[in-house]
Design a protein around this motif. Structure first.
Motif, PDB file in Angstrom:
ATOM      1  N   VAL A  61     -17.836   7.125 -32.192  1.00  0.00           N
ATOM      2  CA  VAL A  61     -17.325   8.036 -31.171  1.00  0.00           C
ATOM      3  C   VAL A  61     -15.873   8.352 -31.514  1.00  0.00           C
ATOM      4  CG1 VAL A  61     -16.766   8.332 -28.725  1.00  0.00           C
ATOM      5  CG2 VAL A  61     -18.881   7.154 -29.395  1.00  0.00           C
ATOM      6  N   TYR A  62     -15.549   9.657 -31.529  1.00  0.00           N
ATOM      7  CA  TYR A  62     -14.199  10.107 -31.857  1.00  0.00           C
ATOM      8  C   TYR A  62     -13.539  10.728 -30.630  1.00  0.00           C
ATOM      9  CZ  TYR A  62     -15.513   9.672 -36.799  1.00  0.00           C
ATOM     10  OH  TYR A  62     -15.925   9.196 -38.026  1.00  0.00           O
ATOM     11  N   SER A  63     -12.246  10.608 -30.555  1.00  0.00           N
ATOM     12  CA  SER A  63     -11.477  11.274 -29.507  1.00  0.00           C
ATOM     13  C   SER A  63     -11.363  12.762 -29.823  1.00  0.00           C
ATOM     14  CB  SER A  63     -10.079  10.658 -29.400  1.00  0.00           C
ATOM     15  OG  SER A  63      -9.353  10.881 -30.607  1.00  0.00           O
ATOM     16  N   GLY A  64     -10.808  13.519 -28.886  1.00  0.00           N
ATOM     17  CA  GLY A  64     -10.668  14.952 -29.087  1.00  0.00           C
ATOM     18  C   GLY A  64      -9.771  15.334 -30.242  1.00  0.00           C
ATOM     19  N   ASP A  65      -8.903  14.425 -30.681  1.00  0.00           N
ATOM     20  CA  ASP A  65      -8.035  14.722 -31.821  1.00  0.00           C
ATOM     21  C   ASP A  65      -8.558  14.126 -33.125  1.00  0.00           C
ATOM     22  OD1 ASP A  65      -7.575  12.080 -31.279  1.00  0.00           O
ATOM     23  OD2 ASP A  65      -5.405  12.258 -31.046  1.00  0.00           O
ATOM     24  N   GLY A  66      -9.832  13.690 -33.116  1.00  0.00           N
ATOM     25  CA  GLY A  66     -10.468  13.251 -34.348  1.00  0.00           C
ATOM     26  C   GLY A  66     -10.247  11.808 -34.730  1.00  0.00           C
ATOM     27  N   GLN A  67      -9.784  10.980 -33.787  1.00  0.00           N
ATOM     28  CA  GLN A  67      -9.564   9.567 -34.079  1.00  0.00           C
ATOM     29  C   GLN A  67     -10.771   8.725 -33.632  1.00  0.00           C
ATOM     30  OE1 GLN A  67      -6.816   8.540 -35.831  1.00  0.00           O
ATOM     31  NE2 GLN A  67      -6.513  10.761 -35.936  1.00  0.00           N
ATOM     32  N   PRO A  68     -11.253   7.813 -34.471  1.00  0.00           N
ATOM     33  CA  PRO A  68     -12.361   6.949 -34.047  1.00  0.00           C
ATOM     34  C   PRO A  68     -11.925   6.020 -32.919  1.00  0.00           C
ATOM     35  CG  PRO A  68     -11.460   6.222 -36.154  1.00  0.00           C
ATOM     36  CD  PRO A  68     -10.794   7.518 -35.847  1.00  0.00           C
ATOM     37  N   VAL A  69     -12.731   5.965 -31.854  1.00  0.00           N
ATOM     38  CA  VAL A  69     -12.390   5.125 -30.712  1.00  0.00           C
ATOM     39  C   VAL A  69     -13.388   3.985 -30.512  1.00  0.00           C
ATOM     40  CG1 VAL A  69     -11.108   6.918 -29.522  1.00  0.00           C
ATOM     41  CG2 VAL A  69     -13.557   6.712 -29.128  1.00  0.00           C
ATOM     42  N   SER A  70     -14.605   4.129 -31.021  1.00  0.00           N
ATOM     43  CA  SER A  70     -15.576   3.039 -30.900  1.00  0.00           C
ATOM     44  C   SER A  70     -16.698   3.244 -31.907  1.00  0.00           C
ATOM     45  CB  SER A  70     -16.159   2.960 -29.484  1.00  0.00           C
ATOM     46  OG  SER A  70     -16.871   4.137 -29.159  1.00  0.00           O
ATOM     47  N   ARG A  71     -17.337   2.143 -32.280  1.00  0.00           N
ATOM     48  CA  ARG A  71     -18.479   2.164 -33.176  1.00  0.00           C
ATOM     49  C   ARG A  71     -19.638   1.469 -32.486  1.00  0.00           C
ATOM     50  NH1 ARG A  71     -14.055   2.375 -36.443  1.00  0.00           N
ATOM     51  NH2 ARG A  71     -14.269   3.656 -38.333  1.00  0.00           N
ATOM     52  N   LEU A  72     -20.834   2.009 -32.661  1.00  0.00           N
ATOM     53  CA  LEU A  72     -21.993   1.481 -31.941  1.00  0.00           C
ATOM     54  C   LEU A  72     -23.255   1.645 -32.757  1.00  0.00           C
ATOM     55  CD1 LEU A  72     -22.956   4.316 -29.547  1.00  0.00           C
ATOM     56  CD2 LEU A  72     -20.578   4.091 -30.187  1.00  0.00           C
ATOM     57  N   CYS A  73     -24.280   0.945 -32.356  1.00  0.00           N
ATOM     58  CA  CYS A  73     -25.596   1.058 -32.975  1.00  0.00           C
ATOM     59  C   CYS A  73     -26.518   1.757 -31.988  1.00  0.00           C
ATOM     60  CB  CYS A  73     -26.156  -0.318 -33.334  1.00  0.00           C
ATOM     61  SG  CYS A  73     -27.817  -0.240 -34.072  1.00  0.00           S
ATOM     62  N   ILE A  74     -27.153   2.847 -32.416  1.00  0.00           N
ATOM     63  CA  ILE A  74     -28.060   3.582 -31.541  1.00  0.00           C
ATOM     64  C   ILE A  74     -29.457   3.675 -32.150  1.00  0.00           C
ATOM     65  CG2 ILE A  74     -26.286   4.859 -30.298  1.00  0.00           C
ATOM     66  CD1 ILE A  74     -26.724   7.203 -32.196  1.00  0.00           C
TER      67      ILE A  74
END
Length: 248
Positions: A61-74
């Protein structure tokens, strides 16, 4: 292993183009989905267990400015991803995910929160066991999932707030794009490496979807896999470098 790469997310809103630079995109990324508050998701269709037996994270998941904020398994072997207005992430899974041991992928259809929590599954309420997913669409607060099995193709309408699920036979087996508004539906079938798409329109008659018209549309380029998005009766298609929308 392929190295990460950089990219640019282009968002057009109100006739204004916004560009967001994204660096270090993981290798094998194949799915893009938008989330509330200008966030977005990039995901790989596959995951596997690490040496400790934990399923590796395959989405960022990235923020609106393109920075990764979280990683997950889906889940594993993702055929299709669609997000809803509440930020839920809907996935349909192919046979390698269904039979590959991942607990939530095994049901074929799933919904996840933006934190990676599994928030919905069919829990044995599908008419038959699925083999893979075709397409998906949102309609107001509902989600439509098109999937197939050994016994034909189906549409499942899910109300996330209650978890209720209703099933229909799909009138076009090999569809790869759908959009729904009330009793009307659009279905598309892309032509491999050809700049066109087959478009079908259907109506809900006596609790069954019936195709009313069919035509072939010539587009600026071939329809790109995984890019069809059905939103409140409008089907968005990426054809070559262009986005087109078709209303019900």
């Amino acid at each position: 292993m392929a190295a990460p790469c950089d990219g640019v997310l282009v968002v057009v809103s109100g006739g204004v183009e916004h560009r967001v630079s994204v660096t270090g995109i993981p290798a094998w990324t194949s799915h893009l989905a938008l989330l509330p508050r200008s966030r977005f998701l990039l995901a790989s269709g596959r995951t596997s267990r690490d040496r400790n037996g934990t399923w590796e994270k395959n989405a960022v998941v990235y923020s609106g400015d393109g920075q990764p904020v979280s990683r997950l398994c889906i889940g594993d072997d993702i055929d299709f991803i669609l997000t809803d207005r509440d930020g839920g992430i809907w996935t349909s899974h192919g046979d390698e995910g269904i039979y590959g041991g991942h607990p939530e992928s095994g049901a074929g259809l799933a919904r996840w929160g933006a934190d990676g929590a599994h928030t919905w599954g069919p829990r044995g309420r599908l008419p038959v066991w699925p083999l893979g997913g075709h397409a998906a669409a949102t309609e107001d607060g509902m989600t439509w999932l098109a999937w197939y099995s050994h016994k034909g193709a189906f549409l499942s309408r899910v109300v996330p707030g209650t978890g209720d699920i209703t099933h229909y036979r799909t009138p076009l087996r090999d569809t790869d794009g759908i959009a729904v508004r009330g009793t009307r539906m659009l279905l598309t079938r892309r032509f491999h490496n050809r700049p066109g798409v087959g478009l079908s329109r259907a109506e809900l008659v006596d609790d069954a979807w019936v195709i009313t018209t069919q035509e072939k549309l010539r587009l600026p380029g071939p329809v790109v896999m995984y890019c069809a998005q059905g939103r409140d009766g409008v089907l968005w298609l990426r054809a070559g470098d262009s986005w087109l929308h078709i209303g019900t």
